[in-house]
Design an enzyme around this catalytic site. Structure first.
Site, mmCIF file in Angstrom:
data_model
loop_
_atom_site.group_PDB
_atom_site.id
_atom_site.type_symbol
_atom_site.label_atom_id
_atom_site.label_comp_id
_atom_site.label_asym_id
_atom_site.label_seq_id
_atom_site.Cartn_x
_atom_site.Cartn_y
_atom_site.Cartn_z
ATOM 1 N N ARG A 108 -12.601 3.806 -2.611
ATOM 2 C CA ARG A 108 -12.989 2.557 -2.925
ATOM 3 C C ARG A 108 -14.481 1.930 -3.973
ATOM 4 O O ARG A 108 -15.196 2.199 -3.447
ATOM 5 C CB ARG A 108 -13.163 1.953 -1.328
ATOM 6 C CG ARG A 108 -13.236 0.159 -1.293
ATOM 7 C CD ARG A 108 -13.118 -0.202 -0.279
ATOM 8 N NE ARG A 108 -11.737 -0.209 0.426
ATOM 9 C CZ ARG A 108 -10.958 -1.858 1.149
ATOM 10 N NH1 ARG A 108 -11.597 -1.768 2.429
ATOM 11 N NH2 ARG A 108 -10.073 -0.591 1.246
ATOM 12 N N HIS A 135 -5.723 -4.185 -5.610
ATOM 13 C CA HIS A 135 -4.585 -2.839 -4.673
ATOM 14 C C HIS A 135 -3.745 -2.368 -4.066
ATOM 15 O O HIS A 135 -3.179 -2.612 -3.653
ATOM 16 C CB HIS A 135 -5.775 -3.900 -3.635
ATOM 17 C CG HIS A 135 -5.766 -3.128 -1.661
ATOM 18 N ND1 HIS A 135 -5.776 -1.640 -1.485
ATOM 19 C CD2 HIS A 135 -6.643 -3.581 -0.926
ATOM 20 C CE1 HIS A 135 -6.400 -1.051 -0.587
ATOM 21 N NE2 HIS A 135 -6.577 -2.432 -0.070
ATOM 22 N N GLN A 138 -2.351 -1.312 -1.222
ATOM 23 C CA GLN A 138 -1.535 -1.862 0.018
ATOM 24 C C GLN A 138 -0.666 -2.574 -0.714
ATOM 25 O O GLN A 138 0.397 -3.308 -0.300
ATOM 26 C CB GLN A 138 -2.834 -3.416 -0.036
ATOM 27 C CG GLN A 138 -2.909 -4.919 0.473
ATOM 28 C CD GLN A 138 -2.671 -3.587 2.013
ATOM 29 O OE1 GLN A 138 -4.015 -3.990 2.768
ATOM 30 N NE2 GLN A 138 -1.638 -5.013 2.692
ATOM 31 N N ASP A 230 -4.623 -14.060 1.798
ATOM 32 C CA ASP A 230 -5.690 -13.026 1.938
ATOM 33 C C ASP A 230 -7.092 -14.350 2.142
ATOM 34 O O ASP A 230 -7.008 -15.162 1.714
ATOM 35 C CB ASP A 230 -5.906 -12.150 0.158
ATOM 36 C CG ASP A 230 -7.325 -11.001 0.587
ATOM 37 O OD1 ASP A 230 -7.185 -10.720 2.338
ATOM 38 O OD2 ASP A 230 -6.902 -10.742 -0.688
ATOM 39 N N CYS A 270 -3.085 -9.157 4.195
ATOM 40 C CA CYS A 270 -3.384 -7.556 4.296
ATOM 41 C C CYS A 270 -4.347 -7.265 5.885
ATOM 42 O O CYS A 270 -5.069 -6.406 5.394
ATOM 43 C CB CYS A 270 -3.890 -6.927 2.981
ATOM 44 S SG CYS A 270 -5.850 -8.050 2.612
ATOM 45 N N ARG A 298 0.415 1.100 5.908
ATOM 46 C CA ARG A 298 -0.142 1.592 5.062
ATOM 47 C C ARG A 298 -0.529 3.246 5.827
ATOM 48 O O ARG A 298 -0.771 3.726 3.838
ATOM 49 C CB ARG A 298 -1.842 1.284 5.399
ATOM 50 C CG ARG A 298 -2.275 -0.023 5.179
ATOM 51 C CD ARG A 298 -2.150 -0.496 3.435
ATOM 52 N NE ARG A 298 -3.173 0.197 2.783
ATOM 53 C CZ ARG A 298 -4.409 -0.050 2.806
ATOM 54 N NH1 ARG A 298 -5.560 -1.304 3.094
ATOM 55 N NH2 ARG A 298 -4.879 0.865 2.052
HETATM 56 N N1 CP Z 1 -6.083 -3.756 3.786
HETATM 57 C C1 CP Z 1 -7.634 -3.160 3.828
HETATM 58 O O1 CP Z 1 -7.449 -2.629 2.461
HETATM 59 O O2 CP Z 1 -7.808 -3.439 4.397
HETATM 60 P P1 CP Z 1 -9.864 -2.383 4.962
HETATM 61 O O3 CP Z 1 -10.490 -3.103 4.078
HETATM 62 O O4 CP Z 1 -10.390 -2.567 6.240
HETATM 63 O O5 CP Z 1 -9.253 -0.987 4.121
HETATM 64 N N1 NVA Z 2 -9.543 -9.006 -1.213
HETATM 65 C C1 NVA Z 2 -10.034 -8.200 -0.224
HETATM 66 C C2 NVA Z 2 -9.044 -7.878 0.756
HETATM 67 C C3 NVA Z 2 -10.207 -6.412 1.693
HETATM 68 C C4 NVA Z 2 -8.585 -5.688 1.711
HETATM 69 C C5 NVA Z 2 -11.537 -7.975 -0.714
HETATM 70 O O1 NVA Z 2 -11.570 -7.489 -1.711
HETATM 71 O O2 NVA Z 2 -12.608 -8.159 0.133
#
Ligand code: CP
Ligand code: NVA
Length: 310
Positions: A108, A135, A138, A230, A270, A298
């Site tokens: 990430r 993502h 997701q 989101d 999400c 997930r």
């Molecule tokens: N939706 C998602 O990726 O959640 P987290 O940020 O908690 O991993």
């Molecule tokens: N768009 C959000 C998604 C989190 C899962 C971010 O990048 O923070």
């Protein structure tokens, strides 16, 4: 699991074919059905997944770790702050080393280029667990969840309201690949980049899907089968928070906005959600919400991804 996906990276849904996505969904159904009966086939016995995090996470971290445990493998949580990345070791060198210890890397990151560099340096496959650009885990989960609830994907209309961000990009790639009509309700300044729109029109021309962008969220949501939102402030955008909260206010997913969708439309997010901002409590906890099924999936989808790639 034997498959043509073995050894492949998963950086973005734009790199997958429709058949490959269907393969992931078939494996998901198999693993989810078995898990519900208490069976956890040890498909990754002795294998290790490194999980590199530059950002916080609840779902991605826990679902990947549990997925590896279910499959008989092991997951290592590696905060980027505690790796030598912090003192300047390059991503490429980190990847070269990790790739010699582990069977897969999930990362990430902020800059998408970081997952690209990880994939270039690592012998082991790299899975994007969210970048500023996209993502994919997701996105796969979202379409799997829609398939479970609606019994099909091709021909459905999915409306995404709010920021044209990483999650929107995954929905656009996946939706146009899989033959859905994707509608975005987003202010013009926050539309996804041209490269995403261009790819989407190429995918849509093949799949029979489409992509339309509206400034008015009601037009985007009109008669939709799925309504998705989101956060308005993604991780890394905290400095823009004040402006974003103002600009996105008319895009809140409220009962009023949801009325424009089909009566049996499902609501998705999400997570994490900012209740009272991009979505109201009433919608999030209402009868049309499948948000927590989506969160659960997930785990099942990522088990399939891991079993197929590692
Ligand atoms: N939706 C998602 O990726 O959640 P987290 O940020 O908690 O991993
Ligand atoms: N768009 C959000 C998604 C989190 C899962 C971010 O990048 O923070």
């Amino acid at each position: 699991m034997r498959s043509e996906l073995k050894g492949r990276d998963l950086l973005s849904l734009r790199d997958l074919s429709r058949q490959e996505i269907e393969l992931i969904f078939e494996a998901t159904t198999e693993l989810k059905t078995l898990a519900k009966m208490g069976h956890f086939p040890k498909l990754l016995d002795g294998k290790t997944l490194a999980m590199v995090f530059q950002k916080t996470s609840t779902r991605t971290r826990v679902s990947f770790e549990v997925a590896m445990a279910h499959l008989g493998g092991h997951a290592l949580f590696l905060s980027a702050n505690d790796l030598q990345l912090r003192i300047g070791e390059t991503i490429l060198d980190t990847a070269r080393v990790l790739g010699r210890y582990v069977d897969g890397i999930m990362a990430r990151v902020f800059a998408h280029q970081d997952v690209v560099d990880l994939a270039e340096g690592s012998r082991a496959p790299v899975i994007n667990g969210l970048s500023d650009f996209t993502h994919p885990c997701q996105g796969l989960t979202d379409f799997y969840t829609i398939l479970e609830h609606k019994g099909k994907l091709s021909g459905l209309t999915i409306a995404y309201v709010g920021d044209g961000n990483n999650v929107a990009n995954s929905l656009i790639f996946g939706g146009t690949l899989l033959g859905l009509h994707v509608r975005l309700g987003t202010p013009s300044k926050y539309r996804p980049p041209d490269e995403v729109l261009k790819k989407a029109s190429e995918f849509a021309a093949i799949s029979g899907g489409s992509l339309e962008i509206f400034e008015d969220p009601r037009k985007a949501v009109q008669d939709a089968d799925v309504v998705y939102t989101d956060t308005w402030v993604s991780m890394g955008q905290e400095k823009e928070k004040e402006e974003r909260l103002k600009v996105f206010k008319p895009y809140q997913l409220s009962t009023d906005l949801l009325k424009h969708a089909k009566k049996d439309a499902i609501v998705m997010h999400c997570l994490p959600a900012h209740r009272g901002l991009e979505i109201t409590d009433e919608v999030m906890d209402g009868p049309q919400s499948v948000i927590f099924d989506q969160a659960e999936n997930r785990l099942h989808v990522q088990k399939a991804i891991l079993a197929l790639l590692l």
